[in-house]
Design a protein around this motif. Structure first.
Motif, PDB file in Angstrom:
ATOM      1  N   ALA A  24      10.726  42.456  33.529  1.00  0.00           N
ATOM      2  CA  ALA A  24      11.738  43.077  32.661  1.00  0.00           C
ATOM      3  C   ALA A  24      11.967  42.200  31.437  1.00  0.00           C
ATOM      4  O   ALA A  24      11.989  40.974  31.537  1.00  0.00           O
ATOM      5  CB  ALA A  24      13.059  43.273  33.402  1.00  0.00           C
ATOM      6  N   PRO A  25      12.136  42.805  30.270  1.00  0.00           N
ATOM      7  CA  PRO A  25      12.383  42.020  29.062  1.00  0.00           C
ATOM      8  C   PRO A  25      13.688  41.236  29.149  1.00  0.00           C
ATOM      9  O   PRO A  25      14.724  41.781  29.543  1.00  0.00           O
ATOM     10  CB  PRO A  25      12.485  43.080  27.966  1.00  0.00           C
ATOM     11  N   LEU A  26      13.625  39.972  28.787  1.00  0.00           N
ATOM     12  CA  LEU A  26      14.805  39.120  28.704  1.00  0.00           C
ATOM     13  C   LEU A  26      15.024  38.801  27.229  1.00  0.00           C
ATOM     14  O   LEU A  26      14.132  38.261  26.564  1.00  0.00           O
ATOM     15  CB  LEU A  26      14.618  37.830  29.504  1.00  0.00           C
ATOM     16  N   LEU A  27      16.187  39.147  26.724  1.00  0.00           N
ATOM     17  CA  LEU A  27      16.501  38.914  25.320  1.00  0.00           C
ATOM     18  C   LEU A  27      16.815  37.435  25.106  1.00  0.00           C
ATOM     19  O   LEU A  27      17.411  36.779  25.965  1.00  0.00           O
ATOM     20  CB  LEU A  27      17.673  39.786  24.892  1.00  0.00           C
ATOM     21  N   GLN A  28      16.435  36.924  23.957  1.00  0.00           N
ATOM     22  CA  GLN A  28      16.639  35.513  23.634  1.00  0.00           C
ATOM     23  C   GLN A  28      18.068  35.256  23.171  1.00  0.00           C
ATOM     24  O   GLN A  28      18.716  36.130  22.596  1.00  0.00           O
ATOM     25  CB  GLN A  28      15.670  35.091  22.533  1.00  0.00           C
ATOM     26  N   ASP A  29      18.541  34.056  23.397  1.00  0.00           N
ATOM     27  CA  ASP A  29      19.821  33.544  22.897  1.00  0.00           C
ATOM     28  C   ASP A  29      21.047  34.254  23.464  1.00  0.00           C
ATOM     29  O   ASP A  29      22.113  34.223  22.848  1.00  0.00           O
ATOM     30  CB  ASP A  29      19.860  33.590  21.358  1.00  0.00           C
ATOM     31  N   VAL A  30      20.918  34.907  24.625  1.00  0.00           N
ATOM     32  CA  VAL A  30      22.062  35.567  25.249  1.00  0.00           C
ATOM     33  C   VAL A  30      22.856  34.556  26.071  1.00  0.00           C
ATOM     34  O   VAL A  30      22.416  33.433  26.297  1.00  0.00           O
ATOM     35  CB  VAL A  30      21.618  36.757  26.128  1.00  0.00           C
ATOM     36  N   SER A  31      24.024  34.961  26.535  1.00  0.00           N
ATOM     37  CA  SER A  31      24.868  34.075  27.347  1.00  0.00           C
ATOM     38  C   SER A  31      24.360  33.941  28.773  1.00  0.00           C
ATOM     39  O   SER A  31      24.552  32.916  29.411  1.00  0.00           O
ATOM     40  CB  SER A  31      26.303  34.593  27.368  1.00  0.00           C
ATOM     41  N   ALA A  32      23.737  35.003  29.293  1.00  0.00           N
ATOM     42  CA  ALA A  32      23.225  34.976  30.665  1.00  0.00           C
ATOM     43  C   ALA A  32      22.244  36.119  30.869  1.00  0.00           C
ATOM     44  O   ALA A  32      22.305  37.140  30.173  1.00  0.00           O
ATOM     45  CB  ALA A  32      24.368  35.094  31.671  1.00  0.00           C
ATOM     46  N   HIS A  33      21.340  35.916  31.836  1.00  0.00           N
ATOM     47  CA  HIS A  33      20.438  36.966  32.311  1.00  0.00           C
ATOM     48  C   HIS A  33      20.709  37.192  33.792  1.00  0.00           C
ATOM     49  O   HIS A  33      20.900  36.217  34.538  1.00  0.00           O
ATOM     50  CB  HIS A  33      18.963  36.552  32.207  1.00  0.00           C
ATOM     51  N   LEU A  34      20.693  38.438  34.212  1.00  0.00           N
ATOM     52  CA  LEU A  34      20.721  38.794  35.621  1.00  0.00           C
ATOM     53  C   LEU A  34      19.543  39.727  35.863  1.00  0.00           C
ATOM     54  O   LEU A  34      19.403  40.729  35.148  1.00  0.00           O
ATOM     55  CB  LEU A  34      22.017  39.525  35.994  1.00  0.00           C
ATOM     56  N   VAL A  35      18.698  39.411  36.812  1.00  0.00           N
ATOM     57  CA  VAL A  35      17.589  40.292  37.170  1.00  0.00           C
ATOM     58  C   VAL A  35      18.014  41.021  38.441  1.00  0.00           C
ATOM     59  O   VAL A  35      18.470  40.388  39.404  1.00  0.00           O
ATOM     60  CB  VAL A  35      16.284  39.503  37.376  1.00  0.00           C
ATOM     61  N   CYS A  36      17.887  42.339  38.428  1.00  0.00           N
ATOM     62  CA  CYS A  36      18.429  43.167  39.502  1.00  0.00           C
ATOM     63  C   CYS A  36      17.406  44.153  40.045  1.00  0.00           C
ATOM     64  O   CYS A  36      16.572  44.673  39.294  1.00  0.00           O
ATOM     65  CB  CYS A  36      19.615  43.986  38.983  1.00  0.00           C
ATOM     66  N   LEU A  37      17.536  44.431  41.329  1.00  0.00           N
ATOM     67  CA  LEU A  37      16.807  45.521  41.958  1.00  0.00           C
ATOM     68  C   LEU A  37      17.751  46.711  42.043  1.00  0.00           C
ATOM     69  O   LEU A  37      18.950  46.532  42.294  1.00  0.00           O
ATOM     70  CB  LEU A  37      16.352  45.124  43.363  1.00  0.00           C
TER      71      LEU A  37
END
Length: 177
Positions: free
Chosen positions: A119-132
């Motif tokens: 899944a695409p992860l955007l740069q410079d964000v506060s946090a990423h959550l990868v979910c099913l």
């Protein structure tokens, strides 16, 4: 308890709140801004959501709502996982881009990379959550999407992007006393 419109006489008599009045009242509530992204059939897809929230710690669940008429939802629904990109205070342009129709949301100036599951992860964000995908339900004119968080990556103590009264803004903390 589930309430049906039949059990509420004021709905039958036309006393329900109009959508315009409801929208204006909800505008008084500030919310955080996220971009939901996924990869389906080799193509990235994504949309801006201001209806994001945590659901449960055990198991770790989050949710967001998407309009049933969304043209992006079919690609997100078909993906085997999705990412929640929690936007930082200076990413209003990115939020607006992912809320727009008819643009390539992943073209420049959007900066992103594939996540651990694709899944695409955007740069410079506060946090990423990868979910099913965990559960979906049709609720009114929206779809409730619940995701099981399988990876979390807080990027730092940055300030969040907020949405309030139809505009993006920044959080300012009260001075500590």
């Amino acid at each position: 308890m589930i309430i049906s419109p039949v059990s509420l006489p004021h709905l039958q008599s036309g006393l329900a709140v109009t959508s315009d009045l409801f929208r204006r009242a909800l505008a008084a509530h500030a919310s955080g801004v996220v971009v939901i992204t996924a990869q389906h059939a080799g193509r990235p897809a994504g949309l801006t959501a201001t209806s994001f929230s945590s659901v449960s710690l055990e198991p770790p669940l989050v949710s967001f709502y998407v309009d049933r008429s969304s043209t992006t939802w079919p690609s997100l629904r078909a993906a085997d996982h999705f990412a929640v990109n929690v936007l930082a205070h200076d990413q209003a342009d990115l939020a607006a881009r992912f809320a727009s129709r008819g643009v390539d949301r992943f073209a420049e100036p959007t900066r992103w990379r594939p996540g651990p599951l694709g899944a695409p992860l955007l740069q410079d964000v506060s946090a990423h959550l990868v979910c099913l995908p965990y559960e979906t339900a049709e609720v009114g004119d929206h779809i409730l999407v619940v995701g099981l968080v399988v990876e979390a990556d807080p990027q730092g103590p940055g300030r969040p992007l907020l949405y309030h009264q139809g505009r993006f803004g920044r959080f300012l903390a009260h001075p500590e006393s």
